[in-house]
Write a protein that holds these residues in place. Structure first.
Motif, PDB file in Angstrom:
ATOM      1  N   PRO A  61      46.613  36.568  38.582  1.00 34.34           N
ATOM      2  CA  PRO A  61      47.207  37.628  39.396  1.00 34.34           C
ATOM      3  C   PRO A  61      46.242  38.788  39.624  1.00 34.34           C
ATOM      4  O   PRO A  61      46.378  39.527  40.574  1.00 34.34           O
ATOM      5  CB  PRO A  61      48.416  38.079  38.569  1.00 34.34           C
ATOM      6  CG  PRO A  61      48.126  37.660  37.182  1.00 34.34           C
ATOM      7  CD  PRO A  61      47.226  36.463  37.266  1.00 34.34           C
ATOM      8  N   ASN A  62      45.239  38.941  38.757  1.00 31.09           N
ATOM      9  CA  ASN A  62      44.285  40.022  38.854  1.00 31.09           C
ATOM     10  C   ASN A  62      42.895  39.438  39.133  1.00 31.09           C
ATOM     11  O   ASN A  62      42.344  38.748  38.286  1.00 31.09           O
ATOM     12  CB  ASN A  62      44.288  40.812  37.540  1.00 31.09           C
ATOM     13  CG  ASN A  62      43.451  42.054  37.612  1.00 31.09           C
ATOM     14  OD1 ASN A  62      42.798  42.330  38.606  1.00 31.09           O
ATOM     15  ND2 ASN A  62      43.459  42.815  36.534  1.00 31.09           N
ATOM     16  N   PRO A  63      42.295  39.694  40.300  1.00 28.23           N
ATOM     17  CA  PRO A  63      40.984  39.116  40.620  1.00 28.23           C
ATOM     18  C   PRO A  63      39.873  39.563  39.683  1.00 28.23           C
ATOM     19  O   PRO A  63      38.891  38.854  39.498  1.00 28.23           O
ATOM     20  CB  PRO A  63      40.710  39.603  42.049  1.00 28.23           C
ATOM     21  CG  PRO A  63      41.987  40.095  42.574  1.00 28.23           C
ATOM     22  CD  PRO A  63      42.852  40.435  41.410  1.00 28.23           C
ATOM     23  N   SER A  64      40.027  40.726  39.059  1.00 24.11           N
ATOM     24  CA  SER A  64      38.985  41.188  38.142  1.00 24.11           C
ATOM     25  C   SER A  64      38.884  40.272  36.921  1.00 24.11           C
ATOM     26  O   SER A  64      37.806  40.131  36.349  1.00 24.11           O
ATOM     27  CB  SER A  64      39.246  42.630  37.712  1.00 24.11           C
ATOM     28  OG  SER A  64      40.437  42.713  36.958  1.00 24.11           O
ATOM     29  N   LEU A  65      39.968  39.642  36.543  1.00 18.47           N
ATOM     30  CA  LEU A  65      39.930  38.699  35.426  1.00 18.47           C
ATOM     31  C   LEU A  65      39.023  37.518  35.745  1.00 18.47           C
ATOM     32  O   LEU A  65      38.236  37.082  34.906  1.00 18.47           O
ATOM     33  CB  LEU A  65      41.342  38.221  35.094  1.00 18.47           C
ATOM     34  CG  LEU A  65      41.477  37.243  33.928  1.00 18.47           C
ATOM     35  CD1 LEU A  65      41.011  37.888  32.632  1.00 18.47           C
ATOM     36  CD2 LEU A  65      42.916  36.795  33.801  1.00 18.47           C
ATOM     37  N   MET A  66      39.093  37.017  36.971  1.00 17.21           N
ATOM     38  CA  MET A  66      38.225  35.929  37.395  1.00 17.21           C
ATOM     39  C   MET A  66      36.764  36.383  37.413  1.00 17.21           C
ATOM     40  O   MET A  66      35.872  35.650  37.002  1.00 17.21           O
ATOM     41  CB  MET A  66      38.655  35.412  38.765  1.00 17.21           C
ATOM     42  CG  MET A  66      37.850  34.232  39.214  1.00 17.21           C
ATOM     43  SD  MET A  66      38.053  32.832  38.127  1.00 17.21           S
ATOM     44  CE  MET A  66      38.895  31.741  39.210  1.00 17.21           C
ATOM     45  N   THR A  70      33.823  34.825  35.085  1.00 12.85           N
ATOM     46  CA  THR A  70      32.611  34.257  35.684  1.00 12.85           C
ATOM     47  C   THR A  70      31.363  34.930  35.132  1.00 12.85           C
ATOM     48  O   THR A  70      30.383  34.253  34.784  1.00 12.85           O
ATOM     49  CB  THR A  70      32.668  34.403  37.216  1.00 12.85           C
ATOM     50  OG1 THR A  70      33.869  33.798  37.690  1.00 12.85           O
ATOM     51  CG2 THR A  70      31.478  33.755  37.880  1.00 12.85           C
ATOM     52  N   LEU A  71      31.384  36.250  35.032  1.00 10.41           N
ATOM     53  CA  LEU A  71      30.240  36.958  34.464  1.00 10.41           C
ATOM     54  C   LEU A  71      30.009  36.585  33.004  1.00 10.41           C
ATOM     55  O   LEU A  71      28.861  36.431  32.569  1.00 10.41           O
ATOM     56  CB  LEU A  71      30.439  38.469  34.594  1.00 10.41           C
ATOM     57  CG  LEU A  71      30.214  39.054  35.976  1.00 10.41           C
ATOM     58  CD1 LEU A  71      30.585  40.532  36.001  1.00 10.41           C
ATOM     59  CD2 LEU A  71      28.789  38.855  36.420  1.00 10.41           C
ATOM     60  N   LEU A  76      26.712  33.778  28.962  1.00  9.12           N
ATOM     61  CA  LEU A  76      26.613  32.791  27.887  1.00  9.12           C
ATOM     62  C   LEU A  76      25.606  31.691  28.217  1.00  9.12           C
ATOM     63  O   LEU A  76      24.816  31.288  27.363  1.00  9.12           O
ATOM     64  CB  LEU A  76      27.991  32.190  27.598  1.00  9.12           C
ATOM     65  CG  LEU A  76      28.973  33.093  26.878  1.00  9.12           C
ATOM     66  CD1 LEU A  76      30.343  32.428  26.816  1.00  9.12           C
ATOM     67  CD2 LEU A  76      28.481  33.419  25.483  1.00  9.12           C
ATOM     68  N   VAL A  77      25.621  31.216  29.460  1.00  7.93           N
ATOM     69  CA  VAL A  77      24.648  30.206  29.878  1.00  7.93           C
ATOM     70  C   VAL A  77      23.241  30.791  29.838  1.00  7.93           C
ATOM     71  O   VAL A  77      22.296  30.151  29.366  1.00  7.93           O
ATOM     72  CB  VAL A  77      24.993  29.651  31.276  1.00  7.93           C
ATOM     73  CG1 VAL A  77      23.858  28.820  31.846  1.00  7.93           C
ATOM     74  CG2 VAL A  77      26.268  28.835  31.215  1.00  7.93           C
TER      75      VAL A  77
END
Length: 128
Positions: A61-66, A70-71, A76-77
């Motif tokens: 519901p919150n795009p900042s979570l995505m 992703t960041l 981590l990678v």
């Protein structure tokens, strides 16, 4: 698997065959976890139905979570690549200079305070 490898020609490509087996095992394990995590069998089948027939709103519901997710995966990678290909270089938390160490710790603490969930609501074993 021998018959499948001969049919697809994967016996000539053992690395790709192994990678596909790992991906299949991971996907099957994740699918099985649906039944472990769901409140009931009916809920599990409803989740499976929604996976294969996506309708309605997006899961986030919150795009900042995505964006944060992703960041986080990107960093981590990046950290794993650094650890694998540049061992002993770009060490910030164990740097000789106290100023670099303190700046690194400060940046890490600020990132945790800004991005982290500190209210305790997302504790991993909350249903047990």
């Amino acid at each position: 698997t021998g018959k499948l490898n001969r049919l697809t020609g994967l016996q000539k490509l053992p690395r790709i065959s192994r990678m596909l087996k790992l991906i299949f095992t991971f996907a099957l394990t994740c699918f099985a976890w649906i039944f472990f995590r769901a409140n009931s069998t009916g809920d599990a089948f409803e989740i499976i139905k929604k996976i294969f027939r996506p309708e309605g709103s997006v899961f986030y519901p919150n795009p900042s979570l995505m964006l944060y997710s992703t960041l986080s995966i990107f960093f981590l990678v990046l950290f794993e690549l650094k650890k694998e290909y540049f061992p002993g270089r770009f060490i910030l938390l164990n740097h000789r200079s106290p100023a670099v160490r303190m700046a690194s710790y400060s940046a890490l603490i600020i990132a945790i305070l800004l991005i982290g969930r500190l209210n305790g609501a997302q504790f991993i074993y909350f249903q047990f």
